[in-house]
Write a protein that holds these residues in place. Structure first.
Motif, short mmCIF file in Angstrom:
data_model
loop_
_atom_site.label_atom_id
_atom_site.label_comp_id
_atom_site.label_asym_id
_atom_site.label_seq_id
_atom_site.Cartn_x
_atom_site.Cartn_y
_atom_site.Cartn_z
N TYR A 1 84.21 17.61 27.18
CA TYR A 1 83.68 16.43 27.47
C TYR A 1 85.17 15.44 27.36
CZ TYR A 1 80.72 12.39 27.36
OH TYR A 1 79.97 11.01 27.93
N ASP A 2 85.84 15.61 26.34
CA ASP A 2 87.08 14.89 26.25
C ASP A 2 88.15 14.60 27.61
OD1 ASP A 2 86.67 13.93 23.56
OD2 ASP A 2 88.35 14.80 22.86
N HIS A 3 87.84 16.08 28.34
CA HIS A 3 88.76 16.44 29.34
C HIS A 3 88.18 15.32 30.41
CE1 HIS A 3 91.77 19.45 28.32
NE2 HIS A 3 90.73 20.05 27.88
N LEU A 4 86.95 15.06 30.64
CA LEU A 4 86.31 14.22 31.46
C LEU A 4 86.75 12.74 31.30
CD1 LEU A 4 82.65 15.83 31.81
CD2 LEU A 4 84.82 16.54 32.73
N GLU A 5 86.94 12.39 30.15
CA GLU A 5 87.48 11.05 29.66
C GLU A 5 88.89 10.89 29.78
OE1 GLU A 5 85.05 8.61 28.91
OE2 GLU A 5 83.95 9.98 29.84
N GLY A 6 89.52 11.94 30.15
CA GLY A 6 91.09 11.97 30.25
C GLY A 6 91.63 12.02 28.68
N LYS A 7 90.96 12.60 27.95
CA LYS A 7 91.60 12.71 26.53
C LYS A 7 91.89 14.14 26.26
CE LYS A 7 89.20 9.15 24.09
NZ LYS A 7 87.78 8.87 24.40
N MET A 8 92.87 14.58 25.44
CA MET A 8 93.10 16.00 25.02
C MET A 8 92.94 16.07 23.67
SD MET A 8 94.56 16.87 28.19
CE MET A 8 95.90 18.07 27.89
N PHE A 9 92.73 17.19 23.02
CA PHE A 9 92.75 17.34 21.69
C PHE A 9 93.97 16.98 20.84
CE2 PHE A 9 94.83 21.25 19.95
CZ PHE A 9 95.56 21.75 21.04
N VAL A 10 95.11 17.15 21.29
CA VAL A 10 96.20 16.76 20.67
C VAL A 10 96.23 15.13 20.48
CG1 VAL A 10 97.79 18.67 21.33
CG2 VAL A 10 97.69 16.65 22.85
N ASP A 11 95.41 14.58 21.11
CA ASP A 11 95.29 12.96 20.92
C ASP A 11 94.51 12.70 19.55
OD1 ASP A 11 96.31 12.92 23.71
OD2 ASP A 11 94.54 12.53 24.72
N ARG A 12 93.93 13.51 19.05
CA ARG A 12 93.10 13.46 17.99
C ARG A 12 93.48 14.13 16.74
NH1 ARG A 12 88.11 11.80 19.13
NH2 ARG A 12 87.37 11.79 21.31
N LEU A 13 94.83 14.32 16.57
CA LEU A 13 95.64 14.88 15.57
C LEU A 13 96.15 13.73 14.42
CD1 LEU A 13 97.76 17.54 16.98
CD2 LEU A 13 95.50 17.77 16.17
N SER A 14 96.19 13.96 13.40
CA SER A 14 96.86 12.74 12.67
C SER A 14 98.45 12.57 13.30
CB SER A 14 97.05 13.33 11.04
OG SER A 14 98.11 14.39 11.03
N PRO A 15 98.74 11.41 12.95
CA PRO A 15 99.95 10.91 13.34
C PRO A 15 101.24 11.68 12.90
CG PRO A 15 98.75 8.96 12.54
CD PRO A 15 98.05 10.19 12.03
N LEU A 16 101.03 12.18 11.55
CA LEU A 16 102.13 13.22 11.26
C LEU A 16 102.00 14.56 12.05
CD1 LEU A 16 104.19 14.17 9.06
CD2 LEU A 16 102.47 15.00 7.89
N ARG A 17 101.11 15.11 12.31
CA ARG A 17 100.93 16.44 13.26
C ARG A 17 101.37 15.84 14.81
NH1 ARG A 17 101.57 20.66 11.14
NH2 ARG A 17 101.30 21.51 12.81
N ARG A 18 101.01 15.00 15.19
CA ARG A 18 101.57 14.64 16.25
C ARG A 18 103.02 14.08 16.60
NH1 ARG A 18 97.17 10.96 17.96
NH2 ARG A 18 97.97 9.19 16.71
N THR A 19 103.64 13.83 15.35
CA THR A 19 105.02 13.45 15.29
C THR A 19 105.71 14.95 15.54
OG1 THR A 19 104.86 11.61 14.17
CG2 THR A 19 106.98 12.50 13.98
N LEU A 20 105.25 15.73 14.64
CA LEU A 20 105.73 17.24 14.50
C LEU A 20 105.72 18.11 15.85
CD1 LEU A 20 104.43 18.04 11.00
CD2 LEU A 20 106.53 17.64 11.64
N LEU A 21 104.53 17.51 16.69
CA LEU A 21 104.50 18.25 17.87
C LEU A 21 105.26 17.71 18.90
CD1 LEU A 21 100.73 19.26 17.87
CD2 LEU A 21 102.79 20.78 17.92
N LYS A 22 105.82 16.53 18.87
CA LYS A 22 106.31 15.72 19.91
C LYS A 22 107.24 16.26 20.93
CE LYS A 22 107.48 10.83 20.47
NZ LYS A 22 108.15 9.65 20.05
N SER A 23 108.24 16.98 20.18
CA SER A 23 109.01 17.76 20.86
C SER A 23 108.66 18.69 21.84
CB SER A 23 110.31 18.20 20.19
OG SER A 23 110.09 19.02 19.36
N LYS A 24 107.69 19.41 21.23
CA LYS A 24 107.25 20.86 22.10
C LYS A 24 106.28 20.18 23.19
CE LYS A 24 105.36 24.98 19.83
NZ LYS A 24 104.68 25.42 18.68
N LEU A 25 105.62 19.06 23.03
CA LEU A 25 104.90 18.43 24.02
C LEU A 25 105.60 18.05 25.13
CD1 LEU A 25 101.79 17.06 21.98
CD2 LEU A 25 101.60 19.08 23.55
#
Ligand SMILES: [Zn+2]
Length: 184
Positions: A142-166
């Motif tokens: 359902y998130d995909h229909l709203e233009g959202k992805m599961f990586v948007d829902r991670l904690s700020p720390l996890r998102r920071t750690l994944l930033k370069s990979k993404l």
């Protein structure tokens, strides 16, 4: 037909998708192709934006999880114009992945239960309640229909750690063992 899966970094994954009507051109074939595409990439869910179509349609085949939840033994469904109108129950972490984000799996917190109204492939309306794995994958798609992805829902720390990979992924540096494409 097997469609290539649109990869993270493609702007079309950020569109809010449009509802469709029963006369949407080639709909039965499109739904079949989406199931085939999902099976070819070993996914349990696939939303239309992931094959480059900004329409409110996703498919789920949760049968691979039937060992853990016998209620999923025949869970293979298309959801058209779905509306999750209630999310409830506890927030729970579950390790999610996404065919559009190959190689990344992260714990995502979501409510355990949903109520959803949708049309099936025959445009028959359903109003159902789901929990467990089914509620999880429904919310992810359902998130995909709203233009959202599961990586948007991670904690700020996890998102920071994944930033370069993404960032690398959105420039085409990723590995997937199914057909993919970046659409800029
Ligand atoms: Zn996904």
């Amino acid at each position: 037909m097997i469609y290539p899966i649109v990869i993270y970094g493609s702007p079309m994954l950020r569109n809010v998708s449009e509802p469709i009507t029963a006369d949407y051109p080639g709909l039965p074939q499109l739904i079949k192709d989406m199931f085939d595409t999902m099976h070819a990439s070993d996914g349990v869910g696939l939303a239309a934006p992931q094959i480059g179509k900004s329409i409110r349609l996703f498919v789920i085949d949760a049968r691979p999880w039937a060992d853990e939840d016998p209620r999923l033994a025949d869970f293979t469904k298309a959801f058209i114009n779905p509306e999750i109108y209630e999310r409830f129950g506890d927030e729970e972490l579950f390790n999610e992945g996404c065919l559009s984000v190959p190689g990344i799996h992260e714990d995502v917190s979501r409510p355990t239960k949903v109520k959803i109204r949708y049309l099936d492939e025959n445009f028959v309306e359903h109003d159902e309640e789901y929990d467990g794995y089914a509620a999880r994958v429904i919310q992810h798609e359902y998130d995909h229909l709203e233009g959202k992805m599961f990586v948007d829902r991670l904690s700020p720390l996890r998102r920071t750690l994944l930033k370069s990979k993404l960032a690398a992924m959105s420039k085409g540096r990723y590995k997937a063992d199914y057909k993919t494409k970046l659409v800029k």
